[in-house]
Design an enzyme around this catalytic site. Structure first.
Site, PDB file in Angstrom:
ATOM      1  CD  GLU A   1      40.682 113.794 105.018  1.00 33.56           C
ATOM      2  OE1 GLU A   1      39.925 112.966 105.613  1.00 33.56           O
ATOM      3  OE2 GLU A   1      40.530 114.634 104.160  1.00 33.56           O
TER       4      GLU A   1
ATOM      5  CD  GLU B   1      41.178 114.066  99.860  1.00 30.32           C
ATOM      6  OE1 GLU B   1      40.171 114.231 100.326  1.00 30.32           O
ATOM      7  OE2 GLU B   1      41.953 113.225 100.158  1.00 30.32           O
TER       8      GLU B   1
END
Length: 519
Positions: A266, A364
């Site tokens: 991320e 995710e």
């Protein structure tokens, strides 16, 4: 088994050790959950628990025998009984009649390695005894290092303190339990650490679960660098990271269970979407992002990991591309039309199917829940307050408020002054997690043949590193949450999915078949 056979009757019939089934139950339920024959999936569960008990007990006994080779008894050999089977029945084997490995056989390949590190607690002294076994002829380093990397915690991003503490250990060392505690001057609310074990040459010695999850079909994502890490790139740091990247890739790249491997988690999305107010120094952050993740980590990934049967490694996850045109920083990392996405939109109505995006790959997604009350009881002192401990261990900003919002969209409102509040809020949190994750997973699975061609989904996460609110489906003690029981059903190769369509007021039925054989 014939259609008319009963599993318990057949088990009893083929058990040739007197009181064998009673002995089996006694062994299992010393450490593992009690299950009865009237419970769902009894046969699968009793088989799994029995193999797990066999593996745990044999591993412990083997390690004790190996580490006492240089004791006064001079123990020079150990043969566990037995390797394989002559029929399908309860037995001591590590390979069944059909040639399938039991847990023990996978584990034996690890705990019987020529160079092994054995850690056992000594109840009388409260020490951890570290024994290094070397059964090799060639020379190998006999000094091992425990590397403690200490982190400063804050609600946005843990900051690594680079002055790692190294503890050298030699064969038959005894380490006090205090070795694994933070220094007295560090507040455990503010600091934490990770432990790496390296040999004298600097190679990471890691007992990973990859061998097991390769075999049982769990798919994972592996990130090689920390989330949200701001590193002032230098030649020294670059050299260290290259070495660590190569070591890790050689260790894990061959495992079939890795669906995606990425340089970080991320960081690209955080940079592009300005999660942490990086805009004032955007050019510097972009330059160091490219140096660290593309020119350093991914440069090694492409050499050691790339294979025709696998997708290319990602600079960051999520990301929609790593093309030269975008200079290796995607303008839209969460674009559902390309690459992978992460989805955590907690304040939307989880029961609405239209909330969830339909991406190419979802690496995710998930929802928080609380571990079972029995897990909390193991760490709580008499003077502890459940709500205070829950607040202290909740590391997601506004996490408890988010959990309440998710629960009370569909389930009854309960307050902390009600009787059995702890049990009820735990149950409701796990039920909400299971319902929401099931719905999102089914939506992702049924859209495999849609225009987005969704080809994968990894819910976050499997297990835990401590007892706290988390996204896991198995808690720290190994106990299944509701989600994990449900996942065994909604992730079956053949599934029937029924969802309502609000626009047409119809019920859409989708049949999923992820099996190779004919139906």
């Amino acid at each position: 088994m014939y259609n008319y056979d009963n599993f318990n009757d057949l088990l009893e019939h083929r058990q040739h050790l007197p009181f064998g089934n009673e002995i089996r139950s006694c062994l299992m339920f010393r450490q593992l959950p009690l299950i009865t024959s009237d419970q769902p999936d009894y046969a699968e569960n009793i088989t799994c628990l029995r193999q797990l008990t066999q593996a745990l007990a044999t591993k412990l006994e083997t390690e004790i025998l190996r580490k006492n080779r240089n004791s006064k008894h001079n123990r020079m050999g150990a043969l566990y009984c037995q390797l394989n089977d002559v029929w399908i029945a309860p037995s001591w084997s590590s390979i069944d009649f059909n040639g399938n490995y039991k847990f023990l056989h996978y584990w034996a390949k690890e705990f019987m390695k020529p160079i092994s590190i054995i850690a056992h607690s000594n109840k009388s002294t409260n020490d951890v005894e570290i024994t290094v076994i070397r059964d090799t002829i060639e020379k190998s380093p006999l000094t091992f290092n425990i590397i403690r990397n200490t982190f400063l915690y804050n609600t946005l991003a843990p900051t690594k303190i680079y002055a790692a503490k190294t503890i050298s250990i030699k064969p038959n060392s005894v380490l006090s339990a205090d070795t694994f505690q933070l220094e007295s001057n560090l507040d455990p609310k503010t600091y934490f650490y990770e432990i790496l074990l390296k040999d004298g040459r600097g190679n990471i010695l890691d007992s990973t679960p990859f061998n097991t999850i390769d075999q049982i079909g769990i798919v994972s994502k592996n990130n090689l660098w920390n989330s949200f890490t701001d590193v002032r790139f230098s030649i020294t740091i670059g050299k260290s990271i290259r070495t660590e990247t190569v070591q890790n890739i050689k260790r894990i790249a061959h495992h079939a269970s890795i669906a995606i491997i990425a340089g970080n988690n991320e960081n690209e999305a955080a940079l592009v979407q300005n999660w942490y107010n990086t805009k004032p120094e955007q050019k510097r952050f972009e330059k160091e992002h490219r140096l660290l993740y593309n020119a350093t980590i991914n440069d090694k990934l492409r050499k050691f990991y790339k294979h025709p049967s696998r997708p290319d490694p990602l600079t960051s996850s999520p990301s929609n591309c790593d093309t030269i045109e975008d200079d290796f920083i995607s303008p839209q990392p969460q674009d559902p039309n390309y690459g992978d996405i992460h989805f955590y939109k907690y304040f939307r109505d989880w029961s609405d199917p239209d909330v969830y995006p339909i991406p190419r790959f979802s690496s995710e997604y998930g929802f928080q829940s609380l571990p079972q009350k029995s897990a909390w009881d193991k760490i709580m002192y008499n003077h502890d307050n459940f709500n205070d401990l829950l607040e202290h261990r909740q590391h997601l900003p506004f996490g408890n408020e988010i959990r309440s919002c998710l629960i009370f969209r569909q389930l009854p409102l309960i307050t902390s002054d009600q009787p059995d509040y702890a049990e009820n809020i735990i149950y409701f949190s796990q039920l909400t997690q299971a319902l929401a994750t099931k719905l999102e997973t089914e939506i992702l699975r049924k859209n495999r043949n849609s225009k987005h061609n969704t080809m994968g989904a990894l819910y976050c996460q499997l297990n835990d590193v401590w007892i706290a609110p988390s996204w896991s489906s198995i808690n720290f003690n190994g106990n299944y949450k509701i989600l994990h029981y449900w996942a065994k059903e909604f992730m079956k190769p053949i599934s029937i999915i029924a969802h309502s369509n609000k626009s047409t007021n119809d019920v859409e039925i989708t049949v999923i078949r992820d099996s190779c054989y004919k139906i």
